[in-house]
Design an enzyme around this catalytic site. Structure first.
Site, PDB file in Angstrom:
ATOM      1  N   GLU A 374     -11.335   8.689  -1.361  1.00  0.00           N
ATOM      2  CA  GLU A 374     -11.752   9.851  -0.888  1.00  0.00           C
ATOM      3  C   GLU A 374     -10.979  10.099   0.433  1.00  0.00           C
ATOM      4  O   GLU A 374     -11.271   9.855   1.419  1.00  0.00           O
ATOM      5  CB  GLU A 374     -13.306   9.866  -0.489  1.00  0.00           C
ATOM      6  CG  GLU A 374     -13.734  11.178  -0.231  1.00  0.00           C
ATOM      7  CD  GLU A 374     -15.236  11.307   0.004  1.00  0.00           C
ATOM      8  OE1 GLU A 374     -15.788  12.088  -0.682  1.00  0.00           O
ATOM      9  OE2 GLU A 374     -15.784  10.197   0.834  1.00  0.00           O
ATOM     10  N   GLN A 375      -9.983  11.124   0.322  1.00  0.00           N
ATOM     11  CA  GLN A 375      -9.246  11.564   1.312  1.00  0.00           C
ATOM     12  C   GLN A 375      -9.457  12.990   1.709  1.00  0.00           C
ATOM     13  O   GLN A 375      -9.400  13.603   0.576  1.00  0.00           O
ATOM     14  CB  GLN A 375      -7.648  11.416   1.394  1.00  0.00           C
ATOM     15  CG  GLN A 375      -7.242   9.891   1.449  1.00  0.00           C
ATOM     16  CD  GLN A 375      -5.591   9.928   1.671  1.00  0.00           C
ATOM     17  OE1 GLN A 375      -5.164  10.769   2.615  1.00  0.00           O
ATOM     18  NE2 GLN A 375      -4.784   9.516   0.828  1.00  0.00           N
TER      19      GLN A 375
END
Length: 546
Positions: A374-375
């Site tokens: 999750e960026q």
């Protein structure tokens, strides 16, 4: 009057593995998106010259969730078709691709309109990748995919599987048949079936997706084979001429215009001069195709193995241009402009908002720049060798784990990141974080000064005011990237380093056989402290300059 031409590539930038469907006077091309979300790009044209981005159908968790998928996994080689009043989309969601094993679940989804809500997926198989669906004239439907053979001593590209699909039962039925094991070039993949007159034609890609790529045609009177290969050689390849402007040519799909002209769309790459590196990734091109007297498709004007042309005759269709994408996006609308994507997650609301601060894109920092989970990174494709990208950012970090800025990104192992953060005393500074592909994820920070007596404690060289917005700019010119910044939008400081932009390419680092995407430029925010620090971006400019 000269004959009207179409100039290649028709879809510049990262748009690989094209599959095309015609519905009346409308043409739709689906291309791979790998780890970028939403999955599958579909472009629309009415003249084969002008294209607009029309849809990204894999846009919810039920259809696609790539959190944890490694770089260059995700959506491989979709196949788009139209039959029975529906669009049919076949796709692979690759979960692992390096090593002896590959996890390649294949799915089917349908929709009545190209930009509507696509159905929950039907699982097909996991025996290989590059699947397609063939709608026969008698109403039967056939699923084909390359087969991956994991056994030691066997050709891992084991041929092309064929099995019938029963849409009423929502599953594959009947015998699985290996109908084609490929030619001596090997690496047989990307199968598409067609029917013309009394023949079944099987088009495949061979030679790998690099500089030996090619398209092969075989045919049979029976869908189950045996298939004979075109004695003329490859339908399309660039492999024997390193000076062609379109390299890496292969992986394509045949189609007819309403008047019966035949074309093919295919994958290609445009390497930088003097370097076998393609920062724009694998792109989509178009070639005019004719049928020989003995019933084989051939590139128009080609002798022997077909070499792709940079310009091809346009079809007999009226021109239909689309409005140009604006240079500036102000983030004033309630939805993200369509040219932008993010990485892997079907839940962008966890790290992205357009209403938390009206008129801004707010990114809430999550995992590190190397994360596969999750960026908070939102970017658009590079589609020109020379471009300017610019943004205005408000960001007030409180610790060293919080950073945000402008990024030129290929994947977690290849990027250049102009970021703002704070030092141990809470003073803001700006630096560049580069991961250069061949260092196994290790970074360099080209703007930091190392103290001679304490090289492990670099001192930030470029300070920023403790408060206030920062303007950030990237200027890419083929293999050179320059960053600059400003605190008032008028007086700019250019970073005193020229960055190697050729690193942002398939061929850099671990190389073309393991890297399949292309260059993006965009905005990001990272916060590994767990405090959800946010950065607000007022606008984003992207201007192609060549």
């Amino acid at each position: 009057m000269s004959e009207p031409k179409i100039r290649n590539p028709i879809l510049p930038g990262f748009n690989p593995d094209p599959s095309i469907a015609r519905v009346g006077d409308d043409f739709y091309i689906a291309t791979s998106t790998f780890e970028w979300y939403p999955g599958v790009q579909i472009h629309h044209s009415r003249d084969l010259r002008n294209w607009r981005l029309a849809a990204r159908p894999l846009n919810r968790t039920a259809l696609l969730d790539m959190r944890g998928s490694p770089d260059s996994c995700g959506v491989w080689a979709p196949c788009l078709s139209h039959a029975d009043g529906l669009f049919w989309l076949i796709y692979t969601d690759v979960k692992r691709h390096r090593g002896q094993n590959k996890d390649t679940p294949n799915y089917l989804t349908t929709c009545a309109t190209i930009d509507g809500e696509w159905s929950d997926p039907v699982y097909m198989n996991s025996s290989g990748f590059d699947p397609s669906l063939f709608h026969d004239d008698n109403g039967r439907k056939w699923f084909v995919n390359m087969v991956w053979d994991h056994r030691p001593g066997h050709n891992p590209f084991g041929g092309v599987y064929l099995q019938e699909y029963d849409h009423d039962q929502r599953r594959l039925v009947g015998e699985i048949t290996n109908i084609f094991r490929g030619t001596a070039l090997g690496l047989t993949e990307a199968p598409h079936l067609y029917r013309r007159d009394d023949w079944y034609y099987l088009v495949t890609a061979e030679g790998g997706t690099g500089y030996n790529h090619a398209m092969t045609v075989a045919r049979s009177r029976d869908i189950h084979g045996p298939y004979e290969v075109d004695p003329n050689g490859y339908l399309l390849t660039s492999k024997d001429d390193p000076d062609l402007p379109l390299q890496r040519s292969g992986h394509g799909d045949l189609f007819d215009t309403p008047s019966g002209e035949t074309y093919l769309v295919h994958l290609c790459g445009r390497p930088l001069d003097g370097l076998r590196r393609c920062p724009l990734g694998r792109e989509t091109a178009l070639q005019k195709t004719v049928w020989s007297e003995d019933g084989w498709p051939r590139l128009e004007g080609a002798v022997g193995d077909g070499q792709p042309a940079l310009e091809v005759p346009a079809p007999d269709l009226p021109q239909h241009p689309w409005p140009a994408t604006p240079v500036r996006r102000d983030f004033d609308e309630p939805v993200l402009p369509m040219e932008f994507q993010w990485l892997r997650s079907p839940e962008p609301e966890r790290f992205m908002s357009l209403d938390a601060r009206p008129g801004h894109l707010r990114l809430t920092g999550k995992a590190s720049p190397g994360s596969w989970f999750e960026q908070a990174l939102v970017a658009r494709r590079q589609d020109a060798f020379v471009y300017r990208a610019e943004t205005r950012m408000d960001f007030a970090p409180e610790n060293i784990h919080q950073l945000a800025g402008l990024v030129c990104y290929y994947n977690a192992g290849k990027f250049h990141y102009l970021y703002v953060s704070v030092d141990d005393q809470g003073r803001r500074y700006i630096d560049i974080w580069s991961v250069e592909g061949d260092r196994d994820g290790f970074a360099v920070f080209p703007l930091s000064d190392s103290e001679p007596d304490n090289p492990g404690n670099p001192e930030p060289r470029y300070r920023l005011p403790d408060k206030g917005p920062v303007w950030l700019r990237a200027m890419a010119d083929h293999q050179v990237l320059r960053f600059s910044w400003s605190t008032d939008g008028e007086d700019w400081t250019e970073a005193p380093v020229k960055l190697n932009y050729s690193l942002i390419s398939d061929e850099a680092g671990i190389g073309e056989g393991s890297s399949f995407t292309g260059a993006f430029v965009g905005m990001c925010c990272h916060d590994t402290s767990g405090q959800d620090c946010a950065a607000d971006f007022d606008w984003f400019d992207y201007e192609a300059l060549n």
